[in-house]
Structure formats: C-alpha cells, structure tokens
Write an enzyme that holds these catalytic residues in place. Sequence first.
Site, PDB file in Angstrom:
ATOM      1  N   GLY A  40      52.690  33.404  24.225  1.00 59.85           N
ATOM      2  CA  GLY A  40      53.052  33.531  22.819  1.00 59.85           C
ATOM      3  C   GLY A  40      54.004  34.691  22.559  1.00 59.85           C
ATOM      4  CG  ASN A  62      46.333  37.447  15.061  1.00 57.89           C
ATOM      5  OD1 ASN A  62      47.246  37.325  14.233  1.00 57.89           O
ATOM      6  ND2 ASN A  62      46.047  38.595  15.618  1.00 57.89           N
ATOM      7  N   GLY A 103      49.162  28.885  25.909  1.00 58.64           N
ATOM      8  CA  GLY A 103      48.139  28.087  26.594  1.00 58.64           C
ATOM      9  C   GLY A 103      46.721  28.621  26.520  1.00 58.64           C
ATOM     10  CG  HIS A 104      45.722  32.976  26.562  1.00 59.76           C
ATOM     11  ND1 HIS A 104      44.894  33.931  26.032  1.00 59.76           N
ATOM     12  CD2 HIS A 104      46.971  33.299  26.157  1.00 59.76           C
ATOM     13  CE1 HIS A 104      45.612  34.802  25.342  1.00 59.76           C
ATOM     14  NE2 HIS A 104      46.875  34.440  25.395  1.00 59.76           N
ATOM     15  CB  THR A 127      60.828  29.898  40.171  1.00 60.30           C
ATOM     16  OG1 THR A 127      61.950  30.384  40.911  1.00 60.30           O
ATOM     17  CG2 THR A 127      60.232  28.689  40.872  1.00 60.30           C
ATOM     18  CB  CYS A 136      39.626  49.932  19.637  1.00 62.69           C
ATOM     19  SG  CYS A 136      39.313  48.230  20.056  1.00 62.69           S
TER      20      CYS A 136
END
Length: 408
Positions: free
Chosen positions: A87, A167, A216-217, A253, A341
């Site tokens: 992202g 988020n 993706g995560h 790549t 933090c």
Amino acid sequence: MRRGARVPRAERESKRMDRIYMDNAATTALCPEALAAMLPCFAEVYGNASSIHGTGRDARKKLEEARRTVAACIGAKPQEVYFTSGGTESDNWAIKGAAFGNRHKGNHIITTQIEHHAVLHTCEWLEKQGFQVTYLPVDEYGLVSPRDVEAAITDKTILISVMAANNEIGTIEPIAEIGRIAQARRVLFHCDAVQAVGAIPVDVDNWHVDMLSLSGHKFHGPKGVGALYIRTGSKVDTFLHGGAQERGRRATTENVPGAVGMAAALKKAVENLEENGMRLISMRDRLIHGILDAIPYTRLNGHPLQRLPGNVNVSVQYIEGEALLLRLDLAGIAGSSGSACTSGSLDPSHVLLAIGLPHEVAHGSLRLSLTDTNTEEEVDEVLKTLPQIVSTLREMSPMYDDFINGRG
Ligand code: PLP
C-alpha cells in the site's frame, strides 16, 4: 520449567491458538488458499516472468492470471493493474507520479487530514518540492464533505487523494460522490483503498477513480505485495526506474508468489464479501454496544453505520490506551491503540484529533479490528475481560480519582 528450557512445540502452538487476534487492520494471517496458490511459485514455477524461455513463460502465465483476478475484483481491466510492494508504494507512486506527471498543468493537490501516513508524508514531501497541498478537515464522524472537495479545487489542482475507509476509525468515505466531482472538473482522483478492498465492494468505475491503492496483507494475502490501479490514459510518471517490467512503468523482477497469493486471497474475500460482511457487522456491533454498556465514560469513534464491517474504535476516558493494550496483551488479546507509539512519539493519533477529540480522550483509545476467522466466543471473552481491565486501570489512575472526587 528451568530457565532457558525450550517450550515444547505443541504447547507453543496451543498458546498461540488461545490468543485472540483483533488487530486485523494492522495485518491479517495468510489464508490457506493464498498459501496453496503461492507454494508452487517458489521452487517449481520459479522463473523470471520477463524471461522468454519456458520456465519464464510459466511464471508469466501465473502472474497474468493473478493480474486478471485482481482486476476482476475491482472492476478494472487487467492492463490497468500494476503490482507493487504494498500500500505504501502504491500511494507514493500514485501521488508522486501524478504530481510530477502533471506539473505543467498546476501544482495543487487536495487530500484530507485523516489519510494514512503513506499519503500524508508523501504530500508533505511534495510541499518541499514546490507543490501546494490542501488538507481538508473532516466532521466528528471522520467524514469528508464532497462539497469541501469541490470548493477546494482551483485551476491549479492536478490531483485529489481521498481514502476509501479510514484505518483507525473505520469510517467509509463518500468516494463515488467525490469521484464524480473530480471527473466533472477533470482532476485526477486517487483513492487509498487499502482498508476497503476485501472488506466492502470496490469498483473503480462506480467510484470514478483514476488510481486506486490496495495491499495484499490486509485481506489475508502475503505481506510485501500490493497493486496500483491506473486508469488507461491517466498521466502518471514511472516510479521505479530500471528494467521494462510492468509495461515499463515499474521496474524490478516481478514478485510472482506475492501476486499469486494476493490474487487468491482477494478472490476468496470478494466471493465471501456479503456473507462475511453481515457476520462481521453483527459481531462488531455486539462488541461496540457491549463495551459502551459495560464501561462508563466510553465513546465510539467513527461513524456508527458508515463504517468498515470489522472496525471497533472506542475511547475509554481516564486511562492510557498503551496501558490498556499491554493489559489486554497479558490476557491474550491483541488490539491496537490510537497513540503513535510505534513512531516513538506519544502524540495521539492525527485521525482522532481531526475528529475533534481532546488529547486526553484520544490517548485512551482502543481499536479492535475483526476478520472472518474471529468468533462469537472471542467477542464474549473480550466483553468479559475488557471491563475488568479498565476498572483495574481506573483504580490506579490519578485522572480518574480527580474526576470521581470532583477535582477534575
Ligand atoms: N493505507 C492505509 C489506509 C493503510 O491502512 C495502510 C496500512 O496500514 C497503508 C496504506 C500502508 O500499506 P502497506 O502496509 O501495505 O504498505
């Protein structure tokens, strides 16, 4: 057990399994479908996707299949999807690429005060390069007003960047409305949809976006891979210079296992979007109401309805969010707080300040983010544990003592 002795594997695993993980907005576990899709890409289909031999062509086939899947999940054409490292890179590419690609037309960018740092810090850097940035405020729920966006557009505006869903507080922004304005005013529109993709329906045409970032995560794909959608014909400069990969627009790549895993995870998330969404909304609302009912002096942050299905964000007054997190962690519950933090600063979150929370309230914030693998039993456990922890912390809190004794 003697110090330094190894904890048997089975015991370690069962401890890990016992933990309640409600920090899915930070990252998610890889889903089995993504893992299964990725495994052959490491040692069997390992070719360089840009090589012309058979080994390379096999990898290219997998990469393009992944691209078609990702494109289909967001209503894009495959050739408009570029794989990135996540992202942050997608946001950097979209914003810097659009800024430098359109510098001849103007130098003004519009964004919001509640964007992720991947957007905000990129815009701040661009200010040092001579660009001007308007950071729009949001209302008490974290909503950006499309009218404010329209009013901020000048003849020098070259880019608007607004996130699809926040988020921290989970508020879902009126992207389609903003997109229509951007389109009518012929200004490029970028949307950071990192938290939205895989959680709510995303369609680049319905939203009228020219660029869209995903990662993706955040939806049970692997870490270190993302994508940037760039609408055909949009003037966006190349970000990574080098080889001719990604149609000459992003060198290095290709990460075939990453792209393949991300595509498999996204396909699963999108196929189950409605069913998972309904289940998550029910668990989310049970958590929210359970917390607000059981713990006095708490408030919900973000919009009550227009919010991500898995997002809970509450401020618990008279305690420190960090202390709450540590106690929750000891009880085997993983959440996150609203103070920065990780950056080593104790400043409260820019998002919570932007929705108007005073510093001391922003400091006592807790985000619990759910996913499809969370269970009703876990919600019960959190609703049992959290009030006890808050009450212990408040007993030790001078702020609470002052408040209760009328000194605050
Ligand atoms: N944008 C938003 C809204 C996010 O929540 C995040 C990650 O938390 C990012 C961008 C950055 O994504 P990544 O971790 O893939 O670089």
